[in-house]
Motif scaffolding. Structure first.
Motif, PDB file in Angstrom:
ATOM      1  N   UNK A 294       0.779  12.336  -6.566  1.00 24.36           N
ATOM      2  CA  UNK A 294       0.730  11.437  -7.719  1.00 24.36           C
ATOM      3  C   UNK A 294       2.124  11.253  -8.311  1.00 24.36           C
ATOM      4  N   UNK A 295       2.894  12.314  -8.392  1.00 22.66           N
ATOM      5  CA  UNK A 295       4.248  12.220  -8.945  1.00 22.66           C
ATOM      6  C   UNK A 295       5.146  11.351  -8.073  1.00 22.66           C
ATOM      7  N   UNK A 296       5.031  11.509  -6.757  1.00 17.68           N
ATOM      8  CA  UNK A 296       5.833  10.689  -5.842  1.00 17.68           C
ATOM      9  C   UNK A 296       5.440   9.217  -5.962  1.00 17.68           C
TER      10      UNK A 296
ATOM     11  N   UNK B  63       0.856  -1.190   0.000  1.00 15.03           N
ATOM     12  CA  UNK B  63       0.000   0.000   0.000  1.00 15.03           C
ATOM     13  C   UNK B  63       0.893   1.242   0.000  1.00 15.03           C
ATOM     14  N   UNK B  64       0.591   2.191  -0.856  1.00 11.91           N
ATOM     15  CA  UNK B  64       1.360   3.432  -0.889  1.00 11.91           C
ATOM     16  C   UNK B  64       1.208   4.131   0.459  1.00 11.91           C
ATOM     17  N   UNK B  65       2.313   4.394   1.162  1.00 14.49           N
ATOM     18  CA  UNK B  65       2.207   4.815   2.563  1.00 14.49           C
ATOM     19  C   UNK B  65       1.956   6.303   2.798  1.00 14.49           C
TER      20      UNK B  65
ATOM     21  N   UNK C 109      11.778   6.524   0.025  1.00 11.74           N
ATOM     22  CA  UNK C 109      10.543   7.286  -0.118  1.00 11.74           C
ATOM     23  C   UNK C 109      10.720   8.708   0.402  1.00 11.74           C
ATOM     24  N   UNK C 110      11.438   8.868   1.522  1.00 11.85           N
ATOM     25  CA  UNK C 110      11.703  10.217   2.055  1.00 11.85           C
ATOM     26  C   UNK C 110      12.497  11.041   1.038  1.00 11.85           C
ATOM     27  N   UNK C 111      13.421  10.382   0.356  1.00  8.89           N
ATOM     28  CA  UNK C 111      14.212  11.100  -0.654  1.00  8.89           C
ATOM     29  C   UNK C 111      13.329  11.532  -1.825  1.00  8.89           C
TER      30      UNK C 111
ATOM     31  N   UNK D 268       8.759   0.043  -5.518  1.00 10.59           N
ATOM     32  CA  UNK D 268       8.208   0.117  -4.164  1.00 10.59           C
ATOM     33  C   UNK D 268       9.303   0.129  -3.087  1.00 10.59           C
ATOM     34  N   UNK D 269      10.224   1.108  -3.147  1.00  7.46           N
ATOM     35  CA  UNK D 269      11.315   1.139  -2.161  1.00  7.46           C
ATOM     36  C   UNK D 269      10.806   1.454  -0.758  1.00  7.46           C
ATOM     37  N   UNK D 270      11.679   1.245   0.245  1.00  7.57           N
ATOM     38  CA  UNK D 270      11.324   1.454   1.643  1.00  7.57           C
ATOM     39  C   UNK D 270      11.323   2.917   2.060  1.00  7.57           C
TER      40      UNK D 270
END
Length: 395
Positions: A370-372, A346-348, A387-389, A381-383
């Motif tokens: 949407x872009x992220x 699931x997209x967090x 995702x923060x980057x 689907x990285x961790x």
């Protein structure tokens, strides 16, 4: 050959069935089990529905059932059919009939007390077998037992006349051929189906769709489908179907990967892999919205290069079907392995997470989110750290 009787089976000892039979019996004058239950039992196949025939008129059937404390539902009472419900289970009870007139789509019937006359109006010999519910003794007026043993599918009487009574019998012929035939066509029956194929245009799309999907849901309908292609049976109803090659490959793959039949997957195998074609065919057949979306999504997956991306966008089942349908032979195994046992994440992130990081509320929140998400999917689907980057890059 001596008298043939039904083999012993649990369904024959069903108290609910015996309650219905008792309600409709008068001494030795009993209803008889007819059709699929007799045929399938003789073949050693599972019996799902038990239908009964009786010389009693529908109003008498209703009255007797109610007098016995059973529920009687007038499901098709004008055509002689009443559904008896005993212990929560339905049994279709139909009065013996003869056809008065037919127009290829529906029949006007009158009631009869003649069992042979009732048998004569049925479609195939293997469907016109009657069995006494107590003794199991089988009555066969038109050689259905021999045809069943020979895996031979024949119309009762003149095939052209039987098809003229109900054009849907063309499609039923090929469905029953796939279920009970042995890759052999009855010359008269096949010729009559080919000659009358254009009459399928007069049938409701719902009836056509129901028969086609039942055919495609069978274990291996390939012989019947190829016979339909060779006989130009598809042309009046689905001219888009011009080859069964992809269906052949699909069923081989289903069997190799222990995948149960799914009619819509197989229907797609008969069609060009274009969303516009699938949507048009689904609409023409008046399939449900859910069925239309199922067909569209499987074709959309064809254009998604990575199996897990397809599974994330449309679900594991849809992605697997698209792979079985469209993946190259040399890529299939690895692609299926990539989605088997995998749960799409699931997209967090939510819009509120971006606002908390300083983005002003408004339409820009949705665009950034949407872009992220698109980058997150693209990078498999990285961790949390990556995702923060990605968030930082957008903000």
């Amino acid at each position: 050959m001596g008298p043939v009787t039904l083999p012993d089976a649990d369904w024959r000892r069903d108290p609910a069935l015996h309650a219905v039979v008792a309600a409709l019996s008068n001494g030795a004058n009993r209803p008889r089990i007819v059709g699929g239950a007799v045929r399938d039992s003789l073949l050693g196949r599972a019996v799902v529905d038990v239908d009964l025939a009786t010389p009693l008129r529908p109003e008498d059937v209703m009255r007797r059932l109610k007098a016995a404390g059973l529920k009687a539902v007038p499901t098709g009472v004008d055509h002689g059919t009443v559904t008896a419900v005993a212990e929560g289970r339905p049994f279709e009870v139909t009065t013996l009939r003869r056809d008065v007139s037919t127009d290829g789509r529906r029949a006007t019937v009158s009631f009869s007390d003649d069992w042979r006359e009732d048998a004569a109006r049925r479609d195939f010999t293997i469907n016109a077998l009657y069995a006494d519910p107590e003794t199991g003794a089988i009555t066969d007026y038109f050689g259905g037992l021999d045809d069943l043993a020979a895996q031979r599918l024949r119309f009762i009487g003149d095939p052209a006349a039987r098809i003229a009574e109900d054009h849907l019998r063309i499609l039923r012929y090929f469905r029953f051929l796939a279920r009970f035939g042995r890759s052999e066509l009855d010359t008269e029956a096949y010729g009559a189906c080919k000659a009358a194929a254009n009459s399928l245009k007069g049938l409701s799309r719902e009836r056509v769709a129901d028969e086609l999907l039942k055919l495609l849901a069978l274990a291996d309908p390939r012989f019947a489908v190829r016979a339909m292609l060779d006989g130009a049976i598809f042309a009046p109803i689905l001219p888009e179907v011009t080859s069964a090659d992809l269906l052949d490959r699909l069923i081989d793959r289903e069997q190799a990967h222990d995948t149960p039949p799914y009619a819509l997957r197989r229907l797609l195998a008969l069609l060009p892999a274009e969303t516009t074609v699938a949507v048009d065919v689904a609409a023409r057949l008046k399939l449900s919205r859910k069925q239309r979306e199922a067909m569209r999504d499987r074709i959309l997956c064809k254009a998604i290069l990575r199996p897990r991306h397809a599974a994330y966008a449309h679900g594991i089942e849809v992605a697997r079907d698209a792979l079985l349908l469209y993946a190259d032979d040399n890529a299939l195994e690895a692609a299926l392995a990539a989605v088997t046992g995998w749960t799409p994440p699931r997209f967090p992130l939510k819009g509120g997470d971006l606002i908390a990081r300083g983005l002003a509320p408004g339409p820009e929140v949705g665009r950034k989110l949407h872009a992220i998400q698109a980058r997150w999917v693209e990078e498999d689907f990285p961790g949390a750290d990556r995702l923060d980057a990605l968030v930082a890059e957008q903000l």
